[in-house]
Structures are given as structure tokens and as C-alpha cells.
Design a protein around this motif. Structure first.
Motif, PDB file in Angstrom:
ATOM      1  N   PRO A 125       0.790  -1.112   0.112  1.00  0.00           N
ATOM      2  CA  PRO A 125       0.064   0.004   0.050  1.00  0.00           C
ATOM      3  C   PRO A 125       0.851   1.317  -0.022  1.00  0.00           C
ATOM      4  O   PRO A 125       0.307   2.293  -0.100  1.00  0.00           O
ATOM      5  N   GLU A 126       2.049   1.187   0.384  1.00  0.00           N
ATOM      6  CA  GLU A 126       2.877   2.376   0.319  1.00  0.00           C
ATOM      7  C   GLU A 126       3.929   2.418  -0.750  1.00  0.00           C
ATOM      8  O   GLU A 126       4.687   1.360  -1.008  1.00  0.00           O
ATOM      9  N   ASP A 127       4.082   3.398  -1.683  1.00  0.00           N
ATOM     10  CA  ASP A 127       4.859   3.738  -2.651  1.00  0.00           C
ATOM     11  C   ASP A 127       6.246   3.824  -1.951  1.00  0.00           C
ATOM     12  O   ASP A 127       7.264   3.338  -2.383  1.00  0.00           O
ATOM     13  N   GLN A 128       6.176   4.456  -0.817  1.00  0.00           N
ATOM     14  CA  GLN A 128       7.566   4.922  -0.092  1.00  0.00           C
ATOM     15  C   GLN A 128       7.351   4.920   1.357  1.00  0.00           C
ATOM     16  O   GLN A 128       6.445   5.511   1.667  1.00  0.00           O
ATOM     17  N   VAL A 129       8.239   4.315   1.991  1.00  0.00           N
ATOM     18  CA  VAL A 129       8.528   4.628   3.420  1.00  0.00           C
ATOM     19  C   VAL A 129       9.861   5.353   3.779  1.00  0.00           C
ATOM     20  O   VAL A 129      10.942   4.807   3.324  1.00  0.00           O
TER      21      VAL A 129
ATOM     22  N   THR B 231       9.022  -0.728   9.081  1.00  0.00           N
ATOM     23  CA  THR B 231       7.895  -1.711   8.496  1.00  0.00           C
ATOM     24  C   THR B 231       7.594  -1.361   7.164  1.00  0.00           C
ATOM     25  O   THR B 231       7.269  -0.298   6.942  1.00  0.00           O
ATOM     26  N   VAL B 232       7.543  -2.337   6.193  1.00  0.00           N
ATOM     27  CA  VAL B 232       7.175  -2.206   5.042  1.00  0.00           C
ATOM     28  C   VAL B 232       6.039  -3.177   4.763  1.00  0.00           C
ATOM     29  O   VAL B 232       6.179  -4.553   4.983  1.00  0.00           O
TER      30      VAL B 232
ATOM     31  N   THR C 232      -4.410 -11.748   6.288  1.00  0.00           N
ATOM     32  CA  THR C 232      -3.710 -11.997   4.944  1.00  0.00           C
ATOM     33  C   THR C 232      -2.416 -11.010   4.923  1.00  0.00           C
ATOM     34  O   THR C 232      -2.442 -10.232   3.696  1.00  0.00           O
ATOM     35  N   SER C 233      -1.545 -10.628   5.764  1.00  0.00           N
ATOM     36  CA  SER C 233      -0.425  -9.929   5.592  1.00  0.00           C
ATOM     37  C   SER C 233       0.647 -10.502   5.990  1.00  0.00           C
ATOM     38  O   SER C 233       0.714 -11.681   6.669  1.00  0.00           O
ATOM     39  N   PHE C 234       1.808  -9.996   5.531  1.00  0.00           N
ATOM     40  CA  PHE C 234       3.269 -10.582   5.523  1.00  0.00           C
ATOM     41  C   PHE C 234       3.997  -9.104   5.405  1.00  0.00           C
ATOM     42  O   PHE C 234       4.951  -8.926   4.701  1.00  0.00           O
ATOM     43  N   HIS C 235       4.098  -8.204   6.819  1.00  0.00           N
ATOM     44  CA  HIS C 235       4.983  -7.202   6.742  1.00  0.00           C
ATOM     45  C   HIS C 235       6.376  -7.537   7.152  1.00  0.00           C
ATOM     46  O   HIS C 235       6.635  -8.204   8.073  1.00  0.00           O
ATOM     47  N   LEU C 236       7.285  -6.646   6.383  1.00  0.00           N
ATOM     48  CA  LEU C 236       8.490  -6.782   6.636  1.00  0.00           C
ATOM     49  C   LEU C 236       9.023  -5.661   7.748  1.00  0.00           C
ATOM     50  O   LEU C 236       8.632  -4.504   7.766  1.00  0.00           O
TER      51      LEU C 236
ATOM     52  N   THR D  60       7.945  -1.291  -2.763  1.00  0.00           N
ATOM     53  CA  THR D  60       7.733  -0.041  -1.756  1.00  0.00           C
ATOM     54  C   THR D  60       9.466   0.432  -1.646  1.00  0.00           C
ATOM     55  O   THR D  60      10.391  -0.388  -1.556  1.00  0.00           O
ATOM     56  N   THR D  61       9.563   1.729  -2.053  1.00  0.00           N
ATOM     57  CA  THR D  61      11.021   2.419  -1.916  1.00  0.00           C
ATOM     58  C   THR D  61      10.943   2.727  -0.161  1.00  0.00           C
ATOM     59  O   THR D  61      10.303   3.325   0.212  1.00  0.00           O
ATOM     60  N   LEU D  62      12.187   1.973   0.423  1.00  0.00           N
ATOM     61  CA  LEU D  62      12.681   2.518   1.533  1.00  0.00           C
ATOM     62  C   LEU D  62      13.728   3.393   1.611  1.00  0.00           C
ATOM     63  O   LEU D  62      14.942   3.212   0.984  1.00  0.00           O
TER      64      LEU D  62
END
Lengths: 116, 114
Positions: free
Chosen positions: A7-11, A20-21, A72-76, A110-112
Motif C-alpha cells: 500500500p505504500e509507494d515509499q517509506v 515496517t514495509v 492476510t498480511s506479511f509485513h517486513l 515499496t521504496t525504503l
């Protein structure tokens, strides 16, 4: 249909802070979940995977990911970000029913950005 | 161990030209894949192969062709280049027997069609 959403293009995070991504998925069967990292002008590098078992998976470079079946999530995640963690991160899912092809469905990335 | 090697790294083509993107792996992986990466779109599967002599279409196969005559090589052919094929192309491979094994990627070919 199988799908993956990031859901996030950039963090953006400060060095030393936790990061968290986010990733959510949709599959018809049991999911095989993967995280990859891409540095500029390079291919994707495998970070970690969830197949079965413990919901908290540990991977390369101090990264970990939490599998949550009900959401249904798998957050980094990473407890303490480094400037060198700045990169493009991809979540991917493989439906267990596609095991004879190994095909992956990727999120959009997602760009970190980790700032000193 | 070189892993997955892609050539060329960069290429500029004119509309209507053809070219072959080369991919070779030295890990004895049976499964190989071609993806294209466009900004903000993630990776889309073009073609894949589960072994020598066996190929199948992925999500976006139009305008491309593949062949797999050996375990090591999986070239991608563009017959009539179009501006919509401007992209970064990645080849990947994985081990045959276990579907939970990660794919290994090459460093990509950056292709511009002008």
C-alpha cells in the motif's frame, strides 16, 4: 485471482529507528510468501520466505517478517534501520496450487528511504 | 558460481528491429522465468520454462518469444520492437523439486525502443 498489494509507494525512516514495509495478499490456497530487495541497477535479491510454521520469519541483513493469516498480511520489519537498507522492496506470493510452475505474483514495490 | 547471467546490460533499439536477450544460469535449475519491470508496476511474468523443451506463456507474452533448448539457457526474443516494450527485463531461475525455493535473479537488461 491471486494478488499482492504493497500500500505504500515509499517509506521514510530515520537511521536507528524501526522500520515496517507492508504487504497484503490474496490467494485461494495456502500462501508461500517472499520478500526481495532490489538495489539500483541490480536484480532482485531474496531476503526471506514464509512457507509454514512459526509466524515470525527471520531473514538476511537483520530483516524479519510477520505472517498474519487472519489479516492476510506479511509485513517486513527491522528493529533498527541502516542507511544501507535504502532500496526497493518487493513482496511476492506463490499459491500452493501453482507448485508445479513456481510462478510468483509480485507487489508493485515499496521504496525504503533511510535518512542519517 | 556466476548464478544467473544476462546479456546485454543495456540496449537501444529502433522501432521494428529485433533482438534476443540472453540468459544463462550455472546452478542446474530446471525452472526459468522472464519478467519485465516497469516503474510502479512491479514485475510481470512474460514467459517461463519448467525444463528443456518446455515453455509456457505468463501474464504479458504478446510481442515476445522464447526457446529452451538446454537447461542452462533461456533466451527471450523480440521480433518487432515497439515503444511499449521499453522496460527492464529480468531473467530468474529456481530449483525444480521444491516450490518453496526462492527464485534467483540476474541483474537485468535495460532496453529502450526509440
Amino acid at each position: 485471482a491471486q494478488s499482492v498489494a504493497q500500500p505504500e509507494d515509499q517509506v521514510n525512516v530515520a537511521e536507528g529507528n524501526p522500520l515496517t514495509v507492508k504487504c497484503t495478499y490474496s490467494v485461494s490456497g495456502n500462501p508461500y510468501l517472499f520478500w526481495y530487495v532490489q538495489y539500483p541497477n541490480r536484480g532482485l535479491q531474496f531476503l526471506l520466505k514464509y512457507i509454514t510454521g512459526d509466524n515470525l520469519v527471520k531473514g538476511s541483513y537483520g530483516f524479519e517478517a510477520e505472517f498474519n493469516k487472519s489479516q492476510t498480511s506479511f509485513h517486513l520489519k527491522k528493529p533498527s534501520a541502516l542507511v544501507s537498507d535504502s532500496a526497493l522492496y518487493f513482496c511476492a506470493v506463490r499459491d500452493a496450487s501453482s507448485s508445479n510452475t513456481g510462478k510468483l505474483i509480485f507487489g508493485q514495490g515499496t521504496t525504503l528511504q533511510v535518512k542519517p | 558460481n556466476a548464478g544467473v547471467t544476462q546479456t546485454p546490460k543495456f540496449r537501444i533499439l529502433k522501432i521494428g528491429q529485433s533482438m534476443t536477450l540472453q540468459c544463462t544460469q550455472d546452478m542446474n535449475h530446471n525452472y526459468m522465468y522472464w519478467y519485465r519491470q516497469d516503474p510502479g508496476m512491479g514485475l510481470k511474468l512474460i514467459y517461463y520454462s519448467v525444463g528443456a523443451g518446455i515453455t509456457d506463456k505468463g501474464e504479458v507474452p504478446n510481442g515476445y518469444n522464447v526457446s529452451r533448448s538446454t537447461t542452462e539457457d533461456f533466451p527471450l526474443r523480440l521480433e518487432l520492437a515497439a515503444p511499449s516494450q521499453t522496460s527492464v527485463y529480468f531473467c530468474a531461475s529456481s530449483y525444480v523439486a521444491a516450490s518453496n525455493q526462492p527464485q534467483h535473479f540476474g541483474d537485468g537488461t535495460r532496453l529502450s525502443i526509440l
